[in-house]
Design an enzyme around this catalytic site. Structure first.
Site, PDB file in Angstrom:
ATOM      1  N   ARG A  51       0.812  -1.208   0.000  1.00 39.00           N
ATOM      2  CA  ARG A  51       0.000   0.000   0.000  1.00 39.00           C
ATOM      3  C   ARG A  51       0.850   1.264   0.000  1.00 39.00           C
ATOM      4  NH1 ARG A  51      -2.231   1.119   4.286  1.00 39.00           N
ATOM      5  NH2 ARG A  51      -1.873  -1.029   4.919  1.00 39.00           N
ATOM      6  N   THR A  52       1.854   1.293   0.870  1.00 38.98           N
ATOM      7  CA  THR A  52       2.722   2.478   0.946  1.00 38.98           C
ATOM      8  C   THR A  52       3.502   2.656  -0.360  1.00 38.98           C
ATOM      9  OG1 THR A  52       2.924   2.137   3.316  1.00 38.98           O
ATOM     10  CG2 THR A  52       4.534   3.586   2.305  1.00 38.98           C
ATOM     11  N   LYS A  80      22.255 -10.236  -1.137  1.00 35.22           N
ATOM     12  CA  LYS A  80      23.653 -10.635  -1.341  1.00 35.22           C
ATOM     13  C   LYS A  80      24.552  -9.951  -0.313  1.00 35.22           C
ATOM     14  CE  LYS A  80      23.095 -10.929  -6.383  1.00 35.22           C
ATOM     15  NZ  LYS A  80      22.445  -9.680  -6.852  1.00 35.22           N
ATOM     16  N   ARG A 101      11.842   1.949   2.600  1.00 34.28           N
ATOM     17  CA  ARG A 101      11.208   1.218   3.699  1.00 34.28           C
ATOM     18  C   ARG A 101      12.189   0.156   4.138  1.00 34.28           C
ATOM     19  NH1 ARG A 101       5.647   1.275   5.481  1.00 34.28           N
ATOM     20  NH2 ARG A 101       5.225  -0.644   6.581  1.00 34.28           N
ATOM     21  N   HIS A 129       7.425   6.881  10.591  1.00 30.25           N
ATOM     22  CA  HIS A 129       6.737   6.720   9.306  1.00 30.25           C
ATOM     23  C   HIS A 129       6.160   8.102   8.979  1.00 30.25           C
ATOM     24  CE1 HIS A 129       4.785   5.064   5.982  1.00 30.25           C
ATOM     25  NE2 HIS A 129       3.865   4.304   6.543  1.00 30.25           N
TER      26      HIS A 129
END
Ligand code: ZN
Lengths: 304, 142
Positions: A51-52, A80, A101, A129
């Protein structure tokens, strides 16, 4: 060059300017449709949050820009073992702005330190956030006309809910905001918020256990999810869970112009029959989040 | 042998809160230095009752004054050059680089390779230092 890592990175004046811009984008989207022509946003999502991510991508596309990125650590070079510092140095060559994020707290701050382009924190673990907070603030301002002189009830998990902490820290900067904190005893706001934020600024607040007792005095009700795992034992959960579920019957006690917000996703804390009530504004909040992100991209790219 | 009483060139850290000398010894990484160090514990003090003293032979480049200020800004620092004593005032440092580590297991510093540990003084009165990345406050575990 500026970044947005914490909602308090913008002072009140800058926040108001950003919210003004978001409102103008909402009212005149056509005027902004080509502001980011030729610009590219990288969405670096080390943990999935569809959603974000879609909200950021929609924001950039509404401005005429393009997007690239990854949506989980497995599909990125992080699997990696590449450091955040190296990843951002590489991505700085491809994109004009980055939304990150990350499950680890402070990862976007590390990125900002090594980046050649602005970095937006799109959520870093339980820490911050900021674009959610800005969306919450725009929603309150649009609905009430101002961010001053109102009573906000924050209901549910106030201990682990980072959106709640950020929203409190941001709103105390506006005069006349009163807080009603509604939660089970084990999920009350952390001492750091009570002492360093509320008490330190002489903010009026009270802590209660039942939504029903206080709902008539609220102008805004901000609901959050109460997770079963957060309780110490099953009995407490069963005894208390209904206190934090918003139903039509509880809503009947509320003011006619009390608005309901929720950072989403919701599980069962707002029953679906509340959705049709005009006071339910959590989907408006989702729409406003896109405008706020557009305003933020324009601001950080110095395109306003 | 280091002459505990007479130091011609070196640093004497006086008025260390009793019991803190070893903490300071570790924070200053004195174990890694070749110079002679004398630790005096529980010395009698008119001001403090009991105190610790550290004597380090050698120049000022051996110790990081920020680290001493962080442990306790009330420590008296005497710098001795050719027998002459000069006192240095300490302050709480605004930032600490690679002195203490973030203990928040959810912090990016727990996994990011080669990242400096940075703490910022956020509350001078309460002596609160917070991780620059995750904002976690550093707590002494005495
Ligand atoms: Zn940290």
């Amino acid at each position: 060059m500026r970044h947005l890592l914490n909602p308090l990175d913008f002072n009140v004046e800058e926040t108001n300017r950003l919210l003004d811009l978001a409102r103008d984008i909402k009212d005149h989207p056509g005027q902004y449709a080509h502001k980011c022509d030729g610009k590219r946003l990288a969405t670096l999502f080390y943990e999935p949050s569809t959603r974000t991510r879609l909200s950021f991508e929609a924001a950039m596309m509404n401005l005429g820009g393009t997007v690239l990125g990854f949506s989980s650590a497995q599909s990125s070079s992080a699997s990696k073992g590449e450091s955040v510092a190296d990843t951002i140095r590489v991505v700085s060559c491809y994109a004009n702005i980055v939304a990150m994020r990350h499950p680890k707290e402070g990862a976007p701050a590390v990125a900002a330190q090594f980046s050649r382009v602005p970095v937006i924190n799109a959520g870093d673990g339980g820490h911050q956030h900021p674009t959610q907070t800005l969306a919450d603030m725009m929603t309150i301002r649009q609905l009430r006309g101002s961010l001053e002189n109102f009573t906000i009830g924050l209901c549910g998990d106030l201990k682990f809910g980072r959106t709640v902490h950020s929203l409190i820290s941001s709103l105390i900067r506006y005069p006349g905001v009163r807080f009603v904190l509604i939660s089970p005893p084990e999920l009350r706001i952390p001492d750091s918020i009570r002492e360093d934020v509320l008490n330190a600024h002489n903010i009026e607040y009270k802590e209660v256990e039942r939504l029903e007792d206080v709902i008539p005095e609220l102008d805004i009700l901000y609901m959050t999810r109460v997770q079963k795992e957060r309780f110490f034992n099953e009995d407490d959960y069963l005894r208390m869970k209904d206190f934090y579920i918003l139903t039509e019957s509880k809503l009947a006690l509320a003011k006619k112009d009390m608005y309901i917000l929720h950072p989403l996703p919701r599980v069962n804390e707002i029953s679906v029959d509340v959705d049709k009530d005009p006071r339910a504004q959590y989907f408006t909040q989702v729409q406003y989040a896109v405008y706020v992100r557009e305003a933020l991209i324009l601001t950080l790219l110095n395109l306003v | 042998m280091l002459n505990v009483d007479k130091l011609n060139n070196g640093i004497v850290l006086d008025h260390i809160k009793a019991g803190n000398a070893m903490k300071l010894y570790n924070f200053l990484h004195l174990d890694k230095l070749d110079c002679e160090v004398a630790i005096i514990k529980n010395a009698r003090s008119r001001k403090m009752g009991r105190k610790d003293i550290l004597k380090i032979e050698g120049g000022l480049d051996l110790v990081n004054l920020d680290v001493i200020g962080f442990v306790d800004p009330d420590i008296t620092v005497n710098i001795i050059t050719d027998g002459k004593i000069e006192k240095k005032k300490l302050t709480l440092p605004k930032e600490l680089h690679n002195v203490i580590s973030c203990r928040n297991p959810r912090c990016i510093t727990s996994i990011e390779q080669g990242l400096e540990q940075v703490f910022v003084l956020t509350d001078e009165k309460k002596k609160v230092y917070r991780c620059r990345y995750c904002d976690e406050a550093y707590t002494w575990n005495d």
